[in-house]
Design an enzyme around this catalytic site. Sequence first.
Site, mmCIF file in Angstrom:
data_model
loop_
_atom_site.group_PDB
_atom_site.id
_atom_site.type_symbol
_atom_site.label_atom_id
_atom_site.label_comp_id
_atom_site.label_asym_id
_atom_site.label_seq_id
_atom_site.Cartn_x
_atom_site.Cartn_y
_atom_site.Cartn_z
ATOM 1 N N GLU A 333 -29.675 -2.719 21.300
ATOM 2 C CA GLU A 333 -29.410 -1.532 20.807
ATOM 3 C C GLU A 333 -29.879 -0.441 21.807
ATOM 4 O O GLU A 333 -29.275 0.410 22.123
ATOM 5 C CB GLU A 333 -30.027 -1.284 19.435
ATOM 6 N N HIS A 432 -40.533 4.571 21.737
ATOM 7 C CA HIS A 432 -40.547 4.178 22.863
ATOM 8 C C HIS A 432 -41.484 4.583 23.897
ATOM 9 O O HIS A 432 -41.531 4.526 25.121
ATOM 10 C CB HIS A 432 -39.286 5.054 23.699
HETATM 11 ZN ZN ZN Z 1 -34.183 1.835 17.382
HETATM 12 ZN ZN ZN Z 2 -35.134 3.052 20.489
#
Ligand code: ZN
Ligand code: ZN
Length: 483
Positions: A333, A432
């Site tokens: 993704e 992240h």
């Molecule tokens: Zn995600």
């Molecule tokens: Zn992500």
Amino acid sequence: MRNHILPALGALLLGVSSVAVTAAPAVAASPAAQSPDAVAQALAAKALASDLPMQIVTDLTTELGPRLAGTAAEKRAADWAKARLEKLGFENVRLEPFTMAGWLRGEEKAEITGPTPQPLVVTALGTSVATPPEGIEAEVVIFKRYADLLDAPAGSLKGKIALVAEQTVRVQDGSGYGAAGQIRRSGASEAAKRGAVAYMIRSLGTHDHRFPHTGSQTYQDGVTKIPAAALSPPDVEQIERLAAKGHTVKVKLKLTPSNPGTVTSQNVIAEVKGREKPDEIILIGAHLDSWDLGTGAIDDGAGVAIVTTAAKLIRDLPQRPKRTIRVVLFGAEEYGLLGAKAYAEAHKAEMDKHILATEADFGQGPVYAFNTRVADPKHPSIVRIQNALTPLGIYRGDNAASGGPDIGPMMQLGVPVVNLALEGSDYFDTHHTPDDTIDRIERKRINQTAAAYVTFTYLAAELDGDYRQKLVAEGQGTATGSN
Ligand code: ZN
Ligand code: ZN
């Protein structure tokens, strides 16, 4: 008796503000006696008291760790997920592989070299090219806003490092990140077009801690590829303070990522077959890959746990719902929805059998709104789903849902979608980053989200309804994408 009391007591102890849910009856042995609404209510109560969401997200982030797309780590996670889904009793559990261009992080280092040497906290953006082995040392040009970079004339950044210092705004639905996304995704090529030798951004995050946020970026065809990196917010502010005092700030940046060529990722699929209309699909997804700095707990181990729990609770009912529930744990993704695109392509022929689709890819929740993109937002079955969600503290949102990042390619092919909108005010504090670990996950929050997903999923699979007739065209939907 004790077994019947415990789930309700558990929900009560969790402090969920719903009387109706905590008072839900257990699922009876004779299902014909119960309305779908009562079954959904009992499922929600079970989810609120379930250990499964915490178990899954803990095991995934602890035993597997980070799961960078297209690596052996992601494949190990896919094999683990397949085994876990089989053990939980799902049907048709399988991997669907696809190929992609690989990328591996290397060494990453940055420092201010003038006016005074100081270290910086930096990370490469996904797909960034490497600097020369000795690094790049150049003067920094600061752009307070991304729009200012776009306004800069061609050639004006010749030999310089461009730094975009724009902040990401904290918004409950993540729209602050949506607005800032192009800074990370598109800025390197825009800087290169103006002559820059490297591109740096203030991390797309809503905190002021000293760690950077990675994430994918894309180079434009025909434009020189320059190294692209994100600095922690305090480091960007340090550079801005030096510049404000009139100093010329010089930075040395060294990144050594590599490209292993074409690699393989995979989607993991599992089903609860429907009892009456097994070819009709209610799809609930999450993504299994993660960035490599943390262990991918909020992005998206939580989603994996939420949709797996929802489907498992339905699988364990004495009577299956009418339609098939398909769990899809997407691969890759983070590199531009590659698993989602591969799924839509591989399953093109059965897209008209996808009745509704949604994803959990915005952290742990709780869920606060039910958004749809269906032909008739007042369809009786949609109203019944909303009525079942209300006791969980969820209001009826709009009819401009996107379904989630990985649902986009399906939506483009006409699949009606919904969003269970997840509370995201703190999502971009750790998204992240090295701080995206299991420590961020709270049982009460993730269990409420699992309760919302099981309520929606069960009723969507049990209640009749065709949501795509007269499908309205309303553009691209709400911007909740977060890859
Ligand atoms: Zn995600
Ligand atoms: Zn992500």
